[in-house]
Design a protein around this motif. Structure first.
Motif, PDB file in Angstrom:
ATOM      1  N   PRO A  17       0.843  -1.208   0.000  1.00 41.59           N
ATOM      2  CA  PRO A  17       0.000   0.000   0.000  1.00 41.59           C
ATOM      3  C   PRO A  17       0.869   1.246   0.000  1.00 41.59           C
ATOM      4  CG  PRO A  17       0.121  -0.910   2.191  1.00 41.59           C
ATOM      5  CD  PRO A  17       0.857  -1.860   1.298  1.00 41.59           C
ATOM      6  N   GLN A  18       0.217   2.376  -0.098  1.00 38.19           N
ATOM      7  CA  GLN A  18       0.926   3.642  -0.096  1.00 38.19           C
ATOM      8  C   GLN A  18       1.711   3.787   1.216  1.00 38.19           C
ATOM      9  OE1 GLN A  18      -2.721   3.685   0.149  1.00 38.19           O
ATOM     10  NE2 GLN A  18      -2.583   2.849  -1.900  1.00 38.19           N
ATOM     11  N   PRO A  19       2.925   4.300   1.137  1.00 34.73           N
ATOM     12  CA  PRO A  19       3.723   4.460   2.362  1.00 34.73           C
ATOM     13  C   PRO A  19       3.384   5.750   3.103  1.00 34.73           C
ATOM     14  CG  PRO A  19       5.039   5.069   0.488  1.00 34.73           C
ATOM     15  CD  PRO A  19       3.705   4.628  -0.062  1.00 34.73           C
ATOM     16  N   PHE A  20       2.153   6.189   3.011  1.00 33.16           N
ATOM     17  CA  PHE A  20       1.690   7.356   3.760  1.00 33.16           C
ATOM     18  C   PHE A  20       0.208   7.158   4.019  1.00 33.16           C
ATOM     19  CE2 PHE A  20      -0.205   9.204  -0.079  1.00 33.16           C
ATOM     20  CZ  PHE A  20       0.608   8.678  -1.077  1.00 33.16           C
ATOM     21  N   GLU A  21      -0.290   7.807   5.030  1.00 36.67           N
ATOM     22  CA  GLU A  21      -1.683   7.569   5.420  1.00 36.67           C
ATOM     23  C   GLU A  21      -2.184   8.744   6.240  1.00 36.67           C
ATOM     24  OE1 GLU A  21      -2.808   6.398   8.887  1.00 36.67           O
ATOM     25  OE2 GLU A  21      -0.992   7.443   9.446  1.00 36.67           O
ATOM     26  N   GLY A  22      -3.416   8.634   6.655  1.00 37.58           N
ATOM     27  CA  GLY A  22      -3.986   9.562   7.616  1.00 37.58           C
ATOM     28  C   GLY A  22      -3.837  11.017   7.221  1.00 37.58           C
ATOM     29  N   ALA A  23      -3.275  11.803   8.128  1.00 41.37           N
ATOM     30  CA  ALA A  23      -3.150  13.235   7.889  1.00 41.37           C
ATOM     31  C   ALA A  23      -2.226  13.520   6.709  1.00 41.37           C
ATOM     32  CB  ALA A  23      -2.633  13.927   9.143  1.00 41.37           C
ATOM     33  N   GLU A  24      -1.195  12.690   6.521  1.00 41.74           N
ATOM     34  CA  GLU A  24      -0.287  12.953   5.400  1.00 41.74           C
ATOM     35  C   GLU A  24      -1.019  12.807   4.066  1.00 41.74           C
ATOM     36  OE1 GLU A  24       3.319  10.701   5.348  1.00 41.74           O
ATOM     37  OE2 GLU A  24       4.070  11.741   3.576  1.00 41.74           O
ATOM     38  N   MET A  25      -1.953  11.865   4.026  1.00 43.90           N
ATOM     39  CA  MET A  25      -2.771  11.713   2.816  1.00 43.90           C
ATOM     40  C   MET A  25      -3.542  13.006   2.548  1.00 43.90           C
ATOM     41  SD  MET A  25      -3.505   9.093   0.741  1.00 43.90           S
ATOM     42  CE  MET A  25      -3.520   7.583   1.705  1.00 43.90           C
ATOM     43  N   LYS A  26      -4.109  13.549   3.576  1.00 44.12           N
ATOM     44  CA  LYS A  26      -4.863  14.810   3.436  1.00 44.12           C
ATOM     45  C   LYS A  26      -3.961  15.913   2.921  1.00 44.12           C
ATOM     46  CE  LYS A  26      -5.830  18.143   6.894  1.00 44.12           C
ATOM     47  NZ  LYS A  26      -6.457  18.612   8.141  1.00 44.12           N
ATOM     48  N   TYR A  27      -2.812  16.077   3.523  1.00 48.37           N
ATOM     49  CA  TYR A  27      -1.968  17.211   3.154  1.00 48.37           C
ATOM     50  C   TYR A  27      -1.341  17.017   1.770  1.00 48.37           C
ATOM     51  CZ  TYR A  27      -2.689  19.313   7.678  1.00 48.37           C
ATOM     52  OH  TYR A  27      -3.282  19.908   8.769  1.00 48.37           O
ATOM     53  N   ARG A  28      -0.962  15.795   1.430  1.00 43.97           N
ATOM     54  CA  ARG A  28      -0.426  15.586   0.072  1.00 43.97           C
ATOM     55  C   ARG A  28      -1.468  15.941  -0.985  1.00 43.97           C
ATOM     56  NH1 ARG A  28       3.973  10.963  -0.911  1.00 43.97           N
ATOM     57  NH2 ARG A  28       5.005  10.949   1.106  1.00 43.97           N
ATOM     58  N   PHE A  29      -2.666  15.432  -0.784  1.00 44.07           N
ATOM     59  CA  PHE A  29      -3.722  15.660  -1.773  1.00 44.07           C
ATOM     60  C   PHE A  29      -4.149  17.125  -1.770  1.00 44.07           C
ATOM     61  CE2 PHE A  29      -8.331  15.437  -2.979  1.00 44.07           C
ATOM     62  CZ  PHE A  29      -8.144  15.057  -4.287  1.00 44.07           C
ATOM     63  N   GLY A  30      -4.307  17.682  -0.581  1.00 47.31           N
ATOM     64  CA  GLY A  30      -4.745  19.076  -0.486  1.00 47.31           C
ATOM     65  C   GLY A  30      -3.723  20.043  -1.066  1.00 47.31           C
ATOM     66  N   ARG A  31      -2.469  19.809  -0.776  1.00 51.22           N
ATOM     67  CA  ARG A  31      -1.431  20.682  -1.339  1.00 51.22           C
ATOM     68  C   ARG A  31      -1.363  20.545  -2.861  1.00 51.22           C
ATOM     69  NH1 ARG A  31      -1.038  24.421   2.417  1.00 51.22           N
ATOM     70  NH2 ARG A  31      -0.146  23.694   4.384  1.00 51.22           N
ATOM     71  N   HIS A  32      -1.565  19.337  -3.340  1.00 56.78           N
ATOM     72  CA  HIS A  32      -1.629  19.139  -4.793  1.00 56.78           C
ATOM     73  C   HIS A  32      -2.775  19.946  -5.395  1.00 56.78           C
ATOM     74  CE1 HIS A  32      -2.221  17.354  -8.710  1.00 56.78           C
ATOM     75  NE2 HIS A  32      -3.404  16.903  -8.346  1.00 56.78           N
ATOM     76  N   MET A  33      -3.924  19.921  -4.762  1.00 59.68           N
ATOM     77  CA  MET A  33      -5.073  20.685  -5.269  1.00 59.68           C
ATOM     78  C   MET A  33      -4.770  22.177  -5.253  1.00 59.68           C
ATOM     79  SD  MET A  33      -7.447  18.461  -6.129  1.00 59.68           S
ATOM     80  CE  MET A  33      -9.081  19.177  -6.066  1.00 59.68           C
ATOM     81  N   GLU A  34      -4.109  22.631  -4.225  1.00 55.12           N
ATOM     82  CA  GLU A  34      -3.740  24.054  -4.147  1.00 55.12           C
ATOM     83  C   GLU A  34      -2.780  24.433  -5.273  1.00 55.12           C
ATOM     84  OE1 GLU A  34      -4.103  25.356   0.520  1.00 55.12           O
ATOM     85  OE2 GLU A  34      -2.208  24.455  -0.117  1.00 55.12           O
ATOM     86  N   ARG A  35      -1.767  23.618  -5.468  1.00 57.31           N
ATOM     87  CA  ARG A  35      -0.767  23.938  -6.504  1.00 57.31           C
ATOM     88  C   ARG A  35      -1.396  23.904  -7.892  1.00 57.31           C
ATOM     89  NH1 ARG A  35       2.481  20.502  -3.327  1.00 57.31           N
ATOM     90  NH2 ARG A  35       1.953  18.765  -4.684  1.00 57.31           N
ATOM     91  N   ARG A  36      -2.200  22.875  -8.119  1.00 64.99           N
ATOM     92  CA  ARG A  36      -2.706  22.688  -9.481  1.00 64.99           C
ATOM     93  C   ARG A  36      -3.814  23.671  -9.835  1.00 64.99           C
ATOM     94  NH1 ARG A  36      -5.462  17.324 -12.254  1.00 64.99           N
ATOM     95  NH2 ARG A  36      -6.019  18.419 -14.171  1.00 64.99           N
ATOM     96  N   PHE A  37      -4.667  23.983  -8.866  1.00 64.29           N
ATOM     97  CA  PHE A  37      -5.859  24.768  -9.211  1.00 64.29           C
ATOM     98  C   PHE A  37      -5.851  26.168  -8.596  1.00 64.29           C
ATOM     99  CE2 PHE A  37      -7.178  20.272  -9.434  1.00 64.29           C
ATOM    100  CZ  PHE A  37      -7.503  20.221 -10.785  1.00 64.29           C
ATOM    101  N   GLY A  38      -4.837  26.462  -7.811  1.00 68.38           N
ATOM    102  CA  GLY A  38      -4.759  27.797  -7.229  1.00 68.38           C
ATOM    103  C   GLY A  38      -5.805  28.065  -6.168  1.00 68.38           C
ATOM    104  N   VAL A  39      -6.342  27.015  -5.590  1.00 68.83           N
ATOM    105  CA  VAL A  39      -7.348  27.189  -4.537  1.00 68.83           C
ATOM    106  C   VAL A  39      -6.656  27.194  -3.174  1.00 68.83           C
ATOM    107  CG1 VAL A  39      -9.184  26.096  -5.872  1.00 68.83           C
ATOM    108  CG2 VAL A  39      -7.756  24.686  -4.380  1.00 68.83           C
ATOM    109  N   THR A  40      -7.369  27.669  -2.178  1.00 60.56           N
ATOM    110  CA  THR A  40      -6.855  27.647  -0.811  1.00 60.56           C
ATOM    111  C   THR A  40      -7.607  26.579  -0.040  1.00 60.56           C
ATOM    112  OG1 THR A  40      -6.348  30.002  -0.901  1.00 60.56           O
ATOM    113  CG2 THR A  40      -6.500  28.993   1.288  1.00 60.56           C
ATOM    114  N   VAL A  41      -6.931  25.473   0.212  1.00 58.76           N
ATOM    115  CA  VAL A  41      -7.534  24.404   1.008  1.00 58.76           C
ATOM    116  C   VAL A  41      -7.214  24.622   2.485  1.00 58.76           C
ATOM    117  CG1 VAL A  41      -7.620  21.908   1.417  1.00 58.76           C
ATOM    118  CG2 VAL A  41      -7.378  22.798  -0.929  1.00 58.76           C
ATOM    119  N   PHE A  42      -5.960  24.958   2.735  1.00 64.92           N
ATOM    120  CA  PHE A  42      -5.522  25.152   4.114  1.00 64.92           C
ATOM    121  C   PHE A  42      -5.290  26.644   4.344  1.00 64.92           C
ATOM    122  CE2 PHE A  42      -3.843  21.096   2.485  1.00 64.92           C
ATOM    123  CZ  PHE A  42      -4.650  20.229   3.200  1.00 64.92           C
TER     124      PHE A  42
END
Lengths: 201, 204
Positions: A171-196
């Motif tokens: 499985p992925q070598p990351f989970e929980g909160a790291e999953m949230k931050y990896r995905f959320g930061r990706h969304m911020e970078r790609r779409f210019g939105v503010t998730v956090f």
């Protein structure tokens, strides 16, 4: 059709998509094929990855960006009512894939409830989904790719083999909160939105 | 099904529903996913009619949790709206999605099972819901007055800071007015209205 081969065909076309995966085999196989940490691998709430993806699809800053749900049939059957919700919206940017092996693969391939010929696409149509297809081979997958990649909501059942033994790719070598931050930061970078917020939460 | 109690008329609390709706907008909410109970239905109707809010009707309350959680990742502000009975069914998803991944989700929930809620169908889950939330370490608070309603935007921001589900329980006094009169026997469900199934449906 092997799920790994199916995903190997699909993955090269996912570069524009935001991908949400249900837990279990779908997530593990997608990770094995793509090593993508831009995918959200839901590590719980079995049956609700498609609902999560619906929330993403309905609020995308660019509503033309495709959102892919990689669901499992075991997951989907825990939340069949969500098909009614999804059918009521059917956003043009949402592609719902159901990896259907009729078994619980990661626990050894124990069979699911229901019949081997249960027609998931028909269930989706019965819920009100306009466009639902079933793919049973890699050739059918290749033929369906233009339809899958075209704009418009689509519910796609991927009929794959159930293996007789537990199949648990690393499985992925990351989970929980790291999953949230990896995905959320990706969304911020790609779409210019503010998730956090400015303080990072 | 007729109410077993002579309740206040809905118009008595219409202003409160309007205030809650305005407070939701002041939170910046653009997506609301809901499954109503009878206390929440007027709020759901308001949200559904608001063109500034994408409103999603769900078939099960946990869907609302997951939809609102997904919307978080596009930078959208979202809420899940439901009755207490519905929230009772969501604890597994709240733990394994929101607690595991530390995803905030703000819930507006009717405070069923309170001292002034005499609906028998609400007693079991209503009185036990808050201890379950305590066990999960999910914060909750009561919204019982217009002054409390005005603090919803503050609570919404606090929810994001908590990185977990936060529940705003909407009190009966706010939504239905004060309980009036003495309890009277509820008419027995009949086969024509669905028996026990109708009881459950009417309580949601």
């Amino acid at each position: 059709m092997k799920v790994r081969e199916c995903f190997e065909l699909l993955a090269p076309h996912a570069s524009e998509a935001v991908v949400i995966s249900a837990l279990g085999m779908a997530a593990n196989e997608w990770w094995a094929v793509t090593r993508s940490d831009e995918t959200f691998y839901m590590h719980g709430a079995m049956g609700f990855a498609s609902s999560f993806a619906l929330g993403v699809a309905l609020t995308m800053p660019n509503p033309r960006t495709p959102v892919w749900t990689l669901n499992g049939d075991g997951s989907m059957c825990m939340n069949l009512g969500s098909l009614l919700t999804e059918a009521s919206r059917q956003p043009d940017n949402l592609k719902h894939f159901v990896v259907a092996n009729r078994c619980y693969q990661t626990v050894g391939g124990l069979p699911m409830a229901g019949r081997a010929d249960t027609d998931y696409a028909a269930i989706a149509r019965g819920a009100g989904v306009r466009d639902a297809i079933t793919i049973r081979s890699l050739d059918e997958m290749r033929q369906a790719l233009p339809r899958i990649l075209a704009p418009g909501y689509l519910f796609t059942v991927l009929e794959v083999d159930c293996e007789a033994v537990p199949v648990i790719p690393p499985p992925q070598p990351f989970e929980g909160a790291e999953m949230k931050y990896r995905f959320g930061r990706h969304m911020e970078r790609r779409f210019g939105v503010t998730v956090f917020g400015s303080q990072g939460y | 099904m007729p109410s077993p109690l002579p309740l206040s008329s809905q118009t008595d609390t219409a202003d409160n529903y309007a205030a809650i709706h305005e407070a939701v907008k002041a939170c910046g909410v653009t997506l609301a996913a809901s499954l109503p109970d009878d206390w929440m239905a007027p709020l759901v109707n308001r949200l559904a009619a608001d063109p500034s809010i994408t409103h999603v009707r769900v078939a099960r309350e946990s869907e609302a949790i997951a939809i609102a959680s997904g919307a978080f990742f596009t930078g959208a502000r979202s809420i899940a709206v439901m009755g207490a009975t519905g929230l009772f069914t969501c604890t597994g998803e709240l733990a394994t999605l929101n607690l595991r991944h530390q995803i905030p989700v703000f819930l507006l929930v009717s405070e069923r099972g309170s001292l002034d809620d005499h609906r028998i169908y609400q007693e079991v889950q209503g009185r036990r819901l808050k201890p379950i939330l305590d066990a999960l370490d999910f914060p909750y608070f009561r919204i019982a007055s217009p002054g409390d309603v005005a603090r919803l935007p503050e609570a919404y921001e606090w929810c994001r800071l908590q990185k977990r589900p936060v529940v705003a329980f909407l009190a009966r006094t706010l939504l239905k007015g004060k309980l009036k009169g003495k309890p009277v026997a509820a008419p027995a469900p009949t086969r024509a209205d669905g028996g026990a199934g109708a009881e459950r449906g009417s309580s949601r």
